[in-house]
Design a protein around this motif. Structure first.
Motif, PDB file in Angstrom:
ATOM      1  N   MET A   1     -39.198 -69.073  -5.974  1.00 46.14           N
ATOM      2  CA  MET A   1     -38.535 -68.731  -4.737  1.00 46.14           C
ATOM      3  C   MET A   1     -37.560 -69.837  -4.342  1.00 46.14           C
ATOM      4  O   MET A   1     -36.376 -69.635  -4.374  1.00 46.14           O
ATOM      5  N   ILE A   2     -38.046 -71.038  -3.949  1.00 47.10           N
ATOM      6  CA  ILE A   2     -37.134 -72.137  -3.608  1.00 47.10           C
ATOM      7  C   ILE A   2     -36.607 -72.745  -4.901  1.00 47.10           C
ATOM      8  O   ILE A   2     -37.374 -73.170  -5.748  1.00 47.10           O
ATOM      9  N   ILE A   3     -35.268 -72.755  -5.029  1.00 50.12           N
ATOM     10  CA  ILE A   3     -34.670 -73.379  -6.207  1.00 50.12           C
ATOM     11  C   ILE A   3     -34.000 -74.702  -5.872  1.00 50.12           C
ATOM     12  O   ILE A   3     -33.717 -75.501  -6.755  1.00 50.12           O
ATOM     13  N   SER A   4     -33.736 -74.927  -4.574  1.00 50.74           N
ATOM     14  CA  SER A   4     -33.122 -76.186  -4.155  1.00 50.74           C
ATOM     15  C   SER A   4     -33.468 -76.430  -2.689  1.00 50.74           C
ATOM     16  O   SER A   4     -33.481 -75.506  -1.884  1.00 50.74           O
ATOM     17  N   MET A   5     -33.717 -77.704  -2.390  1.00 50.43           N
ATOM     18  CA  MET A   5     -34.026 -78.075  -1.011  1.00 50.43           C
ATOM     19  C   MET A   5     -33.348 -79.403  -0.724  1.00 50.43           C
ATOM     20  O   MET A   5     -33.541 -80.378  -1.450  1.00 50.43           O
ATOM     21  N   THR A   6     -32.515 -79.418   0.304  1.00 51.29           N
ATOM     22  CA  THR A   6     -31.821 -80.629   0.711  1.00 51.29           C
ATOM     23  C   THR A   6     -32.212 -80.936   2.165  1.00 51.29           C
ATOM     24  O   THR A   6     -32.911 -80.134   2.789  1.00 51.29           O
ATOM     25  N   PRO A   7     -31.749 -82.038   2.712  1.00 54.17           N
ATOM     26  CA  PRO A   7     -32.097 -82.330   4.102  1.00 54.17           C
ATOM     27  C   PRO A   7     -31.594 -81.296   5.116  1.00 54.17           C
ATOM     28  O   PRO A   7     -32.076 -81.251   6.232  1.00 54.17           O
ATOM     29  N   ASN A   8     -30.635 -80.444   4.721  1.00 51.51           N
ATOM     30  CA  ASN A   8     -30.124 -79.483   5.685  1.00 51.51           C
ATOM     31  C   ASN A   8     -30.103 -78.026   5.229  1.00 51.51           C
ATOM     32  O   ASN A   8     -29.570 -77.172   5.933  1.00 51.51           O
ATOM     33  N   LYS A   9     -30.677 -77.729   4.068  1.00 51.08           N
ATOM     34  CA  LYS A   9     -30.729 -76.328   3.658  1.00 51.08           C
ATOM     35  C   LYS A   9     -31.734 -76.119   2.538  1.00 51.08           C
ATOM     36  O   LYS A   9     -32.092 -77.046   1.815  1.00 51.08           O
ATOM     37  N   ILE A  10     -32.154 -74.863   2.435  1.00 55.18           N
ATOM     38  CA  ILE A  10     -33.020 -74.418   1.347  1.00 55.18           C
ATOM     39  C   ILE A  10     -32.309 -73.252   0.672  1.00 55.18           C
ATOM     40  O   ILE A  10     -31.817 -72.346   1.350  1.00 55.18           O
ATOM     41  N   ILE A  11     -32.231 -73.299  -0.649  1.00 57.16           N
ATOM     42  CA  ILE A  11     -31.670 -72.172  -1.399  1.00 57.16           C
ATOM     43  C   ILE A  11     -32.814 -71.494  -2.122  1.00 57.16           C
ATOM     44  O   ILE A  11     -33.612 -72.149  -2.799  1.00 57.16           O
ATOM     45  N   VAL A  12     -32.897 -70.173  -1.934  1.00 55.73           N
ATOM     46  CA  VAL A  12     -33.957 -69.391  -2.556  1.00 55.73           C
ATOM     47  C   VAL A  12     -33.345 -68.405  -3.536  1.00 55.73           C
ATOM     48  O   VAL A  12     -32.194 -67.997  -3.384  1.00 55.73           O
ATOM     49  N   GLN A  13     -34.135 -68.037  -4.528  1.00 52.49           N
ATOM     50  CA  GLN A  13     -33.703 -67.022  -5.479  1.00 52.49           C
ATOM     51  C   GLN A  13     -34.668 -65.854  -5.413  1.00 52.49           C
ATOM     52  O   GLN A  13     -35.891 -66.033  -5.451  1.00 52.49           O
ATOM     53  N   VAL A  14     -34.080 -64.667  -5.299  1.00 57.18           N
ATOM     54  CA  VAL A  14     -34.840 -63.421  -5.303  1.00 57.18           C
ATOM     55  C   VAL A  14     -34.205 -62.543  -6.362  1.00 57.18           C
ATOM     56  O   VAL A  14     -33.069 -62.088  -6.192  1.00 57.18           O
ATOM     57  N   ASN A  15     -34.928 -62.369  -7.465  1.00 54.65           N
ATOM     58  CA  ASN A  15     -34.372 -61.662  -8.628  1.00 54.65           C
ATOM     59  C   ASN A  15     -33.089 -62.352  -9.048  1.00 54.65           C
ATOM     60  O   ASN A  15     -33.098 -63.534  -9.331  1.00 54.65           O
ATOM     61  N   SER A  16     -31.962 -61.664  -9.059  1.00 53.34           N
ATOM     62  CA  SER A  16     -30.710 -62.277  -9.519  1.00 53.34           C
ATOM     63  C   SER A  16     -29.858 -62.795  -8.369  1.00 53.34           C
ATOM     64  O   SER A  16     -28.746 -63.263  -8.585  1.00 53.34           O
ATOM     65  N   ARG A  17     -30.359 -62.731  -7.152  1.00 54.76           N
ATOM     66  CA  ARG A  17     -29.590 -63.151  -5.976  1.00 54.76           C
ATOM     67  C   ARG A  17     -30.126 -64.449  -5.398  1.00 54.76           C
ATOM     68  O   ARG A  17     -31.295 -64.769  -5.538  1.00 54.76           O
ATOM     69  N   THR A  18     -29.232 -65.153  -4.716  1.00 54.82           N
ATOM     70  CA  THR A  18     -29.652 -66.347  -3.994  1.00 54.82           C
ATOM     71  C   THR A  18     -29.245 -66.204  -2.531  1.00 54.82           C
ATOM     72  O   THR A  18     -28.326 -65.459  -2.188  1.00 54.82           O
ATOM     73  N   ALA A  19     -29.949 -66.946  -1.692  1.00 53.58           N
ATOM     74  CA  ALA A  19     -29.633 -66.985  -0.262  1.00 53.58           C
ATOM     75  C   ALA A  19     -29.874 -68.403   0.228  1.00 53.58           C
ATOM     76  O   ALA A  19     -30.733 -69.115  -0.290  1.00 53.58           O
ATOM     77  N   THR A  20     -29.110 -68.797   1.219  1.00 54.48           N
ATOM     78  CA  THR A  20     -29.218 -70.128   1.794  1.00 54.48           C
ATOM     79  C   THR A  20     -29.773 -70.033   3.206  1.00 54.48           C
ATOM     80  O   THR A  20     -29.299 -69.222   4.006  1.00 54.48           O
ATOM     81  N   ILE A  21     -30.760 -70.854   3.486  1.00 52.44           N
ATOM     82  CA  ILE A  21     -31.363 -70.932   4.815  1.00 52.44           C
ATOM     83  C   ILE A  21     -31.120 -72.345   5.329  1.00 52.44           C
ATOM     84  O   ILE A  21     -31.457 -73.322   4.657  1.00 52.44           O
ATOM     85  N   GLN A  22     -30.526 -72.448   6.495  1.00 51.88           N
ATOM     86  CA  GLN A  22     -30.293 -73.763   7.077  1.00 51.88           C
ATOM     87  C   GLN A  22     -31.623 -74.355   7.527  1.00 51.88           C
ATOM     88  O   GLN A  22     -32.546 -73.634   7.901  1.00 51.88           O
ATOM     89  N   GLY A  23     -31.715 -75.652   7.466  1.00 55.96           N
ATOM     90  CA  GLY A  23     -32.935 -76.337   7.866  1.00 55.96           C
ATOM     91  C   GLY A  23     -32.626 -77.760   8.276  1.00 55.96           C
ATOM     92  O   GLY A  23     -31.458 -78.167   8.329  1.00 55.96           O
ATOM     93  N   GLU A  24     -33.678 -78.489   8.556  1.00 55.15           N
ATOM     94  CA  GLU A  24     -33.501 -79.872   8.974  1.00 55.15           C
ATOM     95  C   GLU A  24     -34.714 -80.690   8.554  1.00 55.15           C
ATOM     96  O   GLU A  24     -35.843 -80.379   8.939  1.00 55.15           O
ATOM     97  N   ALA A  25     -34.461 -81.699   7.744  1.00 53.87           N
ATOM     98  CA  ALA A  25     -35.529 -82.614   7.362  1.00 53.87           C
ATOM     99  C   ALA A  25     -35.742 -83.598   8.501  1.00 53.87           C
ATOM    100  O   ALA A  25     -34.790 -84.128   9.066  1.00 53.87           O
ATOM    101  N   LEU A  26     -36.996 -83.809   8.828  1.00 55.50           N
ATOM    102  CA  LEU A  26     -37.349 -84.750   9.874  1.00 55.50           C
ATOM    103  C   LEU A  26     -37.957 -85.991   9.231  1.00 55.50           C
ATOM    104  O   LEU A  26     -38.369 -85.953   8.070  1.00 55.50           O
TER     105      LEU A  26
END
Length: 83
Positions: A1-26
């Motif tokens: 599911m999570i393919i990348s996580m940075t201090p300000n976003k998470i990128i997820v993969q669902v089948n052949s698609r990806t989506a970006t979710i904004q976030g915040e590392a504390l």
């Protein structure tokens, strides 16, 4: 599911698609959570599907997958922006 996580976003993969979710590392150990996920930023798929909106059922499944992945990583987190 999570393919990348940075201090300000998470990128997820669902089948052949990806989506970006904004976030915040504390700063770890200073509060209840180490990472905040802003679920309301999960609206469209990433390119080349950027014109396709993520359905409420897909969003729910993605957030559930992110929760499971973060728990497996022992990351303390909170989800904001769920409706």
């Amino acid at each position: 599911m999570i393919i990348s996580m940075t201090p300000n976003k998470i990128i997820v993969q669902v089948n052949s698609r990806t989506a970006t979710i904004q976030g915040e590392a504390l700063v770890p150990g200073t509060g209840v959570s180490d990472y905040v996920v802003y679920a309301d930023t999960l609206v469209f798929w990433d390119a080349p599907y950027q014109s396709e909106k993520i359905s409420p059922a897909q969003k729910s499944a993605i957030i559930d997958g992110v929760k499971a992945d973060l728990a497996m990583r022992n990351t303390r987190f909170e989800i904001e922006g769920l409706t």
